[in-house]
Design a protein around this motif. Structure first.
Motif, PDB file in Angstrom:
ATOM      1  N   TRP A  55       9.554  12.049   6.870  1.00 22.45           N
ATOM      2  CA  TRP A  55       8.478  12.160   5.872  1.00 22.45           C
ATOM      3  C   TRP A  55       8.853  11.554   4.526  1.00 22.45           C
ATOM      4  O   TRP A  55       7.990  11.232   3.705  1.00 22.45           O
ATOM      5  CB  TRP A  55       8.092  13.620   5.680  1.00 22.45           C
ATOM      6  N   LEU A  56      10.187  11.375   4.273  1.00 25.50           N
ATOM      7  CA  LEU A  56      10.652  10.870   2.979  1.00 25.50           C
ATOM      8  C   LEU A  56      10.871   9.360   2.984  1.00 25.50           C
ATOM      9  O   LEU A  56      10.990   8.745   1.910  1.00 25.50           O
ATOM     10  CB  LEU A  56      11.958  11.585   2.598  1.00 25.50           C
ATOM     11  N   ARG A  57      10.921   8.749   4.156  1.00 29.35           N
ATOM     12  CA  ARG A  57      11.265   7.326   4.233  1.00 29.35           C
ATOM     13  C   ARG A  57      10.251   6.440   3.524  1.00 29.35           C
ATOM     14  O   ARG A  57      10.613   5.556   2.747  1.00 29.35           O
ATOM     15  CB  ARG A  57      11.400   6.915   5.706  1.00 29.35           C
ATOM     16  N   LYS A  58       8.983   6.655   3.782  1.00 26.14           N
ATOM     17  CA  LYS A  58       7.971   5.788   3.180  1.00 26.14           C
ATOM     18  C   LYS A  58       7.925   5.907   1.659  1.00 26.14           C
ATOM     19  O   LYS A  58       7.888   4.879   0.960  1.00 26.14           O
ATOM     20  CB  LYS A  58       6.598   6.077   3.796  1.00 26.14           C
ATOM     21  N   PRO A  59       7.926   7.124   1.056  1.00 21.58           N
ATOM     22  CA  PRO A  59       7.927   7.205  -0.412  1.00 21.58           C
ATOM     23  C   PRO A  59       9.136   6.541  -1.062  1.00 21.58           C
ATOM     24  O   PRO A  59       9.000   5.813  -2.050  1.00 21.58           O
ATOM     25  CB  PRO A  59       7.913   8.721  -0.676  1.00 21.58           C
ATOM     26  N   VAL A  60      10.345   6.780  -0.493  1.00 23.77           N
ATOM     27  CA  VAL A  60      11.565   6.218  -1.087  1.00 23.77           C
ATOM     28  C   VAL A  60      11.580   4.699  -0.972  1.00 23.77           C
ATOM     29  O   VAL A  60      11.836   3.983  -1.955  1.00 23.77           O
ATOM     30  CB  VAL A  60      12.817   6.820  -0.414  1.00 23.77           C
ATOM     31  N   LEU A  61      11.298   4.173   0.212  1.00 21.83           N
ATOM     32  CA  LEU A  61      11.334   2.728   0.413  1.00 21.83           C
ATOM     33  C   LEU A  61      10.189   2.023  -0.299  1.00 21.83           C
ATOM     34  O   LEU A  61      10.342   0.896  -0.775  1.00 21.83           O
ATOM     35  CB  LEU A  61      11.305   2.404   1.909  1.00 21.83           C
ATOM     36  N   SER A  62       9.037   2.682  -0.408  1.00 20.15           N
ATOM     37  CA  SER A  62       7.908   2.102  -1.148  1.00 20.15           C
ATOM     38  C   SER A  62       8.248   1.952  -2.622  1.00 20.15           C
ATOM     39  O   SER A  62       7.852   0.965  -3.265  1.00 20.15           O
ATOM     40  CB  SER A  62       6.658   2.966  -0.990  1.00 20.15           C
ATOM     41  N   LEU A  63       8.984   2.906  -3.168  1.00 22.87           N
ATOM     42  CA  LEU A  63       9.419   2.808  -4.571  1.00 22.87           C
ATOM     43  C   LEU A  63      10.352   1.617  -4.754  1.00 22.87           C
ATOM     44  O   LEU A  63      10.250   0.868  -5.737  1.00 22.87           O
ATOM     45  CB  LEU A  63      10.113   4.105  -4.981  1.00 22.87           C
ATOM     46  N   TYR A  64      11.276   1.421  -3.811  1.00 20.95           N
ATOM     47  CA  TYR A  64      12.190   0.278  -3.883  1.00 20.95           C
ATOM     48  C   TYR A  64      11.413  -1.037  -3.774  1.00 20.95           C
ATOM     49  O   TYR A  64      11.671  -1.992  -4.522  1.00 20.95           O
ATOM     50  CB  TYR A  64      13.219   0.378  -2.759  1.00 20.95           C
ATOM     51  N   ILE A  65      10.459  -1.093  -2.861  1.00 23.18           N
ATOM     52  CA  ILE A  65       9.644  -2.301  -2.674  1.00 23.18           C
ATOM     53  C   ILE A  65       8.881  -2.640  -3.937  1.00 23.18           C
ATOM     54  O   ILE A  65       8.819  -3.799  -4.361  1.00 23.18           O
ATOM     55  CB  ILE A  65       8.684  -2.101  -1.479  1.00 23.18           C
ATOM     56  N   TRP A  66       8.301  -1.619  -4.568  1.00 25.33           N
ATOM     57  CA  TRP A  66       7.535  -1.836  -5.798  1.00 25.33           C
ATOM     58  C   TRP A  66       8.442  -2.265  -6.950  1.00 25.33           C
ATOM     59  O   TRP A  66       8.096  -3.148  -7.736  1.00 25.33           O
ATOM     60  CB  TRP A  66       6.797  -0.544  -6.154  1.00 25.33           C
ATOM     61  N   THR A  67       9.624  -1.661  -7.043  1.00 19.44           N
ATOM     62  CA  THR A  67      10.546  -1.951  -8.144  1.00 19.44           C
ATOM     63  C   THR A  67      11.067  -3.380  -8.091  1.00 19.44           C
ATOM     64  O   THR A  67      11.129  -4.075  -9.111  1.00 19.44           O
ATOM     65  CB  THR A  67      11.738  -0.968  -8.127  1.00 19.44           C
ATOM     66  N   PHE A  68      11.432  -3.856  -6.890  1.00 13.41           N
ATOM     67  CA  PHE A  68      12.090  -5.161  -6.768  1.00 13.41           C
ATOM     68  C   PHE A  68      11.203  -6.239  -6.146  1.00 13.41           C
ATOM     69  O   PHE A  68      11.670  -7.349  -5.904  1.00 13.41           O
ATOM     70  CB  PHE A  68      13.374  -5.023  -5.954  1.00 13.41           C
ATOM     71  N   GLY A  69       9.940  -5.933  -5.906  1.00 21.83           N
ATOM     72  CA  GLY A  69       9.007  -6.945  -5.429  1.00 21.83           C
ATOM     73  C   GLY A  69       9.318  -7.472  -4.043  1.00 21.83           C
ATOM     74  O   GLY A  69       9.267  -8.688  -3.809  1.00 21.83           O
ATOM     75  N   VAL A  70       9.647  -6.609  -3.111  1.00 21.43           N
ATOM     76  CA  VAL A  70       9.980  -7.006  -1.744  1.00 21.43           C
ATOM     77  C   VAL A  70       8.702  -7.377  -0.990  1.00 21.43           C
ATOM     78  O   VAL A  70       7.702  -6.656  -1.049  1.00 21.43           O
ATOM     79  CB  VAL A  70      10.708  -5.874  -1.002  1.00 21.43           C
ATOM     80  N   ASN A  71       8.730  -8.498  -0.278  1.00 23.39           N
ATOM     81  CA  ASN A  71       7.591  -8.939   0.536  1.00 23.39           C
ATOM     82  C   ASN A  71       7.798  -8.458   1.967  1.00 23.39           C
ATOM     83  O   ASN A  71       8.493  -9.085   2.761  1.00 23.39           O
ATOM     84  CB  ASN A  71       7.474 -10.461   0.494  1.00 23.39           C
ATOM     85  N   MET A  72       7.187  -7.333   2.306  1.00 25.09           N
ATOM     86  CA  MET A  72       7.381  -6.743   3.632  1.00 25.09           C
ATOM     87  C   MET A  72       6.615  -7.477   4.730  1.00 25.09           C
ATOM     88  O   MET A  72       6.870  -7.260   5.911  1.00 25.09           O
ATOM     89  CB  MET A  72       6.966  -5.271   3.617  1.00 25.09           C
ATOM     90  N   LYS A  73       5.686  -8.354   4.365  1.00 27.35           N
ATOM     91  CA  LYS A  73       4.968  -9.115   5.383  1.00 27.35           C
ATOM     92  C   LYS A  73       5.893 -10.075   6.130  1.00 27.35           C
ATOM     93  O   LYS A  73       5.567 -10.526   7.218  1.00 27.35           O
ATOM     94  CB  LYS A  73       3.813  -9.886   4.744  1.00 27.35           C
TER      95      LYS A  73
END
Length: 374
Positions: free
Chosen positions: A99-117
């Protein structure tokens, strides 16, 4: 009749009230100077931090009685970055609840501009911890390999510097250089041979150039935290030697690279050297703060950021054996290794004088794009 020595009025604001403790402070500072260097650094470190953090020069009066703060560079170098990076590595390996994986990783993606596509697996619940997410793989079609040019970028990142190596000095960032010999260490092919050490700056550089009318070139690529963290072979070449330098793990952010001279020579790094069709070729993976792991896929014996290795030394390993007299052949674009978080790739290679880089300083580049050609 006794006269009072109490300061009043303007004298109280003129700084004379500081004269009383000066004798005691000088005695205390004299005791500090008798300490060993490690003990002195340990005692001075907290005071130096306060000196730079407190506002309005609150600790400046101490400089009037002989105390001198450590420089900002010395202060940063004294931080136990290897220990902190190992602790960060363990923290990154802790399995996150589903349940914690998506919130934590989403914060990292938003912070560093990761392109998950571009990621081979876009579902964030698939990544059990931060370490797995850092080392995520890409979709096969996400990075097409340029087949026209002889050399491609080995990784995603930002171009810090490139060009010819001159006077045995390599450019770290614009205007800041470091010694080629300090970075690569003694020549692997001549270290144990009956060859005299380089007596002038150009001698080491000339040892690396094997063919007439060739020059030595370099290219530095910085991987940011949001970049794809695997690196690949930039061209067709053969790896014959690995040299591991245990060292510091300071940040290799371009701002820090401008601040600390010979930063890449201080940091832990893995130098892969060998040859390509034009002569000498090397790829160096430079570790950085919070990068406790540099992995080379074909080198199972390599252990980076390990307590058993001391800074200031290096460990060699030869891939040339009786069964494999040439070394490890690598094809352009083939998987070579990975970082745990971001860091830097340094290419140093020999090529004819008409070699051309298709780059601009500071540009963003992705793995597979053209780096240069003849």
């Amino acid at each position: 009749m006794c006269q009072s020595n109490t300061l009043q009025g303007p004298e109280l604001h003129s700084g004379k009230w500081l004269q009383f403790p000066q004798l005691a402070l000088r005695r205390r500072l004299g005791q500090l100077t008798c300490m060993s260097r490690p003990a002195l650094k340990l005692r001075s470190w907290p005071l130096t931090i306060l000196y730079y953090l407190l506002p309005f020069g609150a600790l400046k009066p101490l400089t009037r009685v002989g105390w001198r703060p450590m420089s900002r560079v010395s202060l940063y170098k004294s931080v136990p970055t290897r220990l902190l990076s190992r602790a960060w590595g363990r923290l990154n390996s802790v399995e996150l609840p589903n349940w914690l994986r998506k919130p934590v990783l989403s914060l990292y993606i938003w912070t560093f501009g990761v392109n998950m596509k571009e990621a081979a697996v876009e579902d964030l619940h698939h990544y059990r911890n931060l370490s797995e997410f850092f080392r995520r793989k890409l979709k096969p079609q996400a990075r097409p390999i340029c087949g026209i040019h002889s050399m491609i970028s080995p990784s995603d990142g930002k171009i810090l510097s490139f060009g010819q190596v001159k006077n045995c000095e390599v450019e770290q960032v614009k205007g800041i250089t470091y010694s080629l010999e300090s970075f690569l260490g003694p020549h692997a092919n001549t270290e144990n041979a009956d060859v005299k050490p380089a007596s002038c700056p150009d001698s080491f550089q000339k040892q690396l150039v094997t063919q007439e009318n060739n020059e030595l070139y370099h290219c530095v690529i910085y991987l940011a935290p949001g970049d794809y963290h695997c690196f690949h072979s930039p061209t067709d070449w053969t790896v014959s030697h690995r040299r591991h330098f245990p060292g510091s793990l300071m940040s290799v952010n371009p701002g820090v690279a401008r601040w600390i001279k010979e930063l890449f020579c201080h940091n832990e790094r893995v130098v892969l050297s060998g040859c390509w069709k034009h002569g000498f070729f090397s790829l160096t993976a430079v570790g950085a703060q919070n990068v406790g792991s540099i992995r080379i896929y074909f080198d199972q014996d390599l252990r980076t950021n390990s307590p058993r290795y001391s800074k200031g030394s290096y460990n060699d390993f030869s891939f040339v054996t009786n069964n494999n007299k040439e070394g490890i052949p690598m094809r352009k674009g083939e998987h070579l290794g990975e970082f745990n978080l971001g860091s830097t790739i340094v290419l140093i290679f020999e090529a004819p004088k008409d070699f051309i880089f298709y780059l601009k300083p500071g540009q963003k580049i992705r793995f597979g794009e053209a780096l240069g050609s003849l």
